[in-house]
Write a protein that holds these residues in place. Structure first.
Motif, PDB file in Angstrom:
ATOM      1  N   ILE A  83      17.245  26.587  -4.420  1.00  0.00           N
ATOM      2  CA  ILE A  83      16.768  25.332  -5.007  1.00  0.00           C
ATOM      3  C   ILE A  83      15.301  25.504  -5.449  1.00  0.00           C
ATOM      4  O   ILE A  83      14.480  26.083  -4.735  1.00  0.00           O
ATOM      5  CB  ILE A  83      16.874  24.179  -3.987  1.00  0.00           C
ATOM      6  N   ARG A  84      14.966  25.005  -6.607  1.00  0.00           N
ATOM      7  CA  ARG A  84      13.614  25.123  -7.161  1.00  0.00           C
ATOM      8  C   ARG A  84      12.601  24.445  -6.236  1.00  0.00           C
ATOM      9  O   ARG A  84      12.879  23.391  -5.661  1.00  0.00           O
ATOM     10  CB  ARG A  84      13.575  24.464  -8.548  1.00  0.00           C
ATOM     11  N   ARG A  93      24.892  24.596 -18.024  1.00  0.00           N
ATOM     12  CA  ARG A  93      23.684  23.803 -17.762  1.00  0.00           C
ATOM     13  C   ARG A  93      23.209  24.091 -16.344  1.00  0.00           C
ATOM     14  O   ARG A  93      23.959  24.000 -15.386  1.00  0.00           O
ATOM     15  CB  ARG A  93      23.955  22.311 -17.927  1.00  0.00           C
ATOM     16  N   ILE A  94      21.907  24.419 -16.246  1.00  0.00           N
ATOM     17  CA  ILE A  94      21.305  24.778 -14.959  1.00  0.00           C
ATOM     18  C   ILE A  94      20.108  23.869 -14.713  1.00  0.00           C
ATOM     19  O   ILE A  94      19.227  23.740 -15.578  1.00  0.00           O
ATOM     20  CB  ILE A  94      20.836  26.255 -14.962  1.00  0.00           C
ATOM     21  N   ARG A  95      20.063  23.249 -13.544  1.00  0.00           N
ATOM     22  CA  ARG A  95      18.951  22.347 -13.218  1.00  0.00           C
ATOM     23  C   ARG A  95      18.400  22.658 -11.824  1.00  0.00           C
ATOM     24  O   ARG A  95      19.170  22.832 -10.873  1.00  0.00           O
ATOM     25  CB  ARG A  95      19.412  20.888 -13.275  1.00  0.00           C
ATOM     26  N   ASN A  96      17.082  22.770 -11.755  1.00  0.00           N
ATOM     27  CA  ASN A  96      16.376  22.986 -10.477  1.00  0.00           C
ATOM     28  C   ASN A  96      16.920  24.200  -9.716  1.00  0.00           C
ATOM     29  O   ASN A  96      17.064  24.172  -8.492  1.00  0.00           O
ATOM     30  CB  ASN A  96      16.476  21.735  -9.588  1.00  0.00           C
ATOM     31  N   PHE A  97      17.184  25.251 -10.456  1.00  0.00           N
ATOM     32  CA  PHE A  97      17.763  26.453  -9.854  1.00  0.00           C
ATOM     33  C   PHE A  97      16.729  27.578  -9.959  1.00  0.00           C
ATOM     34  O   PHE A  97      16.378  28.015 -11.073  1.00  0.00           O
ATOM     35  CB  PHE A  97      19.055  26.828 -10.579  1.00  0.00           C
ATOM     36  N   ALA A  98      16.229  28.040  -8.794  1.00  0.00           N
ATOM     37  CA  ALA A  98      15.196  29.087  -8.761  1.00  0.00           C
ATOM     38  C   ALA A  98      13.989  28.630  -9.593  1.00  0.00           C
ATOM     39  O   ALA A  98      13.383  27.611  -9.287  1.00  0.00           O
ATOM     40  CB  ALA A  98      15.765  30.409  -9.238  1.00  0.00           C
ATOM     41  N   GLY A 106      13.998  35.323 -16.395  1.00  0.00           N
ATOM     42  CA  GLY A 106      15.076  34.531 -15.810  1.00  0.00           C
ATOM     43  C   GLY A 106      16.492  34.910 -16.217  1.00  0.00           C
ATOM     44  O   GLY A 106      17.434  34.139 -15.973  1.00  0.00           O
ATOM     45  N   LYS A 107      16.652  36.085 -16.828  1.00  0.00           N
ATOM     46  CA  LYS A 107      18.010  36.497 -17.241  1.00  0.00           C
ATOM     47  C   LYS A 107      18.926  36.644 -16.031  1.00  0.00           C
ATOM     48  O   LYS A 107      20.084  36.199 -16.040  1.00  0.00           O
ATOM     49  CB  LYS A 107      17.961  37.814 -18.025  1.00  0.00           C
ATOM     50  N   SER A 108      18.434  37.267 -14.964  1.00  0.00           N
ATOM     51  CA  SER A 108      19.256  37.476 -13.766  1.00  0.00           C
ATOM     52  C   SER A 108      19.570  36.154 -13.068  1.00  0.00           C
ATOM     53  O   SER A 108      20.609  36.025 -12.406  1.00  0.00           O
ATOM     54  CB  SER A 108      18.547  38.419 -12.797  1.00  0.00           C
ATOM     55  N   ILE A 109      18.681  35.150 -13.237  1.00  0.00           N
ATOM     56  CA  ILE A 109      18.917  33.839 -12.629  1.00  0.00           C
ATOM     57  C   ILE A 109      20.126  33.166 -13.295  1.00  0.00           C
ATOM     58  O   ILE A 109      20.913  32.472 -12.645  1.00  0.00           O
ATOM     59  CB  ILE A 109      17.662  32.963 -12.736  1.00  0.00           C
ATOM     60  N   ILE A 110      20.250  33.376 -14.591  1.00  0.00           N
ATOM     61  CA  ILE A 110      21.413  32.831 -15.307  1.00  0.00           C
ATOM     62  C   ILE A 110      22.699  33.442 -14.753  1.00  0.00           C
ATOM     63  O   ILE A 110      23.703  32.748 -14.548  1.00  0.00           O
ATOM     64  CB  ILE A 110      21.284  33.089 -16.812  1.00  0.00           C
ATOM     65  N   ILE A 111      22.649  34.750 -14.474  1.00  0.00           N
ATOM     66  CA  ILE A 111      23.817  35.433 -13.897  1.00  0.00           C
ATOM     67  C   ILE A 111      24.103  34.886 -12.504  1.00  0.00           C
ATOM     68  O   ILE A 111      25.261  34.666 -12.131  1.00  0.00           O
ATOM     69  CB  ILE A 111      23.587  36.952 -13.825  1.00  0.00           C
ATOM     70  N   GLN A 112      23.041  34.620 -11.732  1.00  0.00           N
ATOM     71  CA  GLN A 112      23.211  34.037 -10.400  1.00  0.00           C
ATOM     72  C   GLN A 112      23.863  32.653 -10.480  1.00  0.00           C
ATOM     73  O   GLN A 112      24.724  32.300  -9.675  1.00  0.00           O
ATOM     74  CB  GLN A 112      21.864  33.939  -9.685  1.00  0.00           C
ATOM     75  N   ALA A 113      23.436  31.884 -11.452  1.00  0.00           N
ATOM     76  CA  ALA A 113      23.998  30.543 -11.632  1.00  0.00           C
ATOM     77  C   ALA A 113      25.484  30.627 -11.999  1.00  0.00           C
ATOM     78  O   ALA A 113      26.308  29.857 -11.503  1.00  0.00           O
ATOM     79  CB  ALA A 113      23.228  29.802 -12.721  1.00  0.00           C
TER      80      ALA A 113
END
Length: 241
Positions: free
Chosen positions: A55-56, A6-11, A34-41
């Motif tokens: 932070i978003r 679960r990702i919230r307010n991320f990028a 946002g695929k790379s953002i999931i990897i970052q998370a």
């Protein structure tokens, strides 16, 4: 295995929950979705360094939660980034430092991006990967090996003791056989001691008689006196118990 992320307010992500099923999972999409953002998370929840600029826009904090199952128990990891640059880490509902997060998350996921080395290329990781694939616990093997080693040492000591006992038994059997062959009788020791004393006297008597004979044959003068002396000596020998 990663079960839920679960990702919230991320990028650029507002609120996203991903559930993964056993087996092969694929996340696909066009560039920029946002695929790379999931990897970052995922990297963040595994202990990577976090920055406030992740932070978003318009939010005060960002958070990532991941639920893992390692085959025996579930592990819930959570991490929150704030505008002040503070990090809040939670492991199974309890606060923890970053070092603990990095230690606990080690081996849960193997991130392999285009510019990162994969653990498959690290020889020191090969045994861990193979053990994990086979469901083999290193600690279990170490305990099993230690038990085998201790039992082997006990066996060696037991066999050595058995060999020493066998040698002692053989020696005692040899002594017993000699005793049986000797056919000893009651009072035989006293009789043998008496015979030894008689034999000792016999030797001394024989030696005295030889001197008498030699003296008498050598010179007739004074032979009577010497003969009397020898007779007294013989009498003394005969009186010895």
């Amino acid at each position: 295995m990663l079960q839920t992320l679960r990702i919230r307010n991320f990028a650029i992500i507002d609120d996203l929950t991903l559930d993964f099923s056993p087996g092969f999972n694929v996340i696909s999409g066009e560039t920029g979705v946002g695929k790379s953002i999931i990897i970052q998370a995922l990297a963040l929840i595994l202990g990577a360094r976090g920055y406030s600029d992740l932070i978003r826009k318009g939010e005060k904090e960002a958070s990532v939660e991941a639920l893992f199952f390692d085959g025996k128990k579930k592990i819930l990891l959570g991490r929150t980034l704030s505008e002040e640059g503070k990090n809040k880490i939670v492991i199974d509902g309890k606060s923890a430092p970053l070092s603990t997060l990095q230690k606990v998350s080690q081996g849960l996921i193997d991130l392999a991006t285009q510019h990162e080395n994969q653990s498959l290329l690290q020889p020191e990781k090969h045994r861990e990967i193979l053990d994990a694939f086979g469901g083999f616990e290193k600690a279990e093997y170490q305990n099993f090996y230690q038990n085998c080693f201790e039992l082997t040492e006990k066996k060696k000591k037991f066999l050595h003791k058995v060999e020493e006992t066998r040698k002692e038994e053989d020696f005692l059997q040899f002594q017993l056989q000699e005793i049986r062959e000797a056919k000893l009788e009651e009072g035989e020791e006293e009789r043998l001691l008496q015979e030894r004393e008689v034999a000792k006297h016999a030797v001394r008597l024989g030696q005295a008689l030889e001197r008498i004979e030699s003296s008498l044959l050598a010179d007739g003068e004074g032979s009577i006196d010497r003969l009397s002396s020898f007779i007294k000596e013989l009498q003394g020998i005969a009186l010895i118990d």
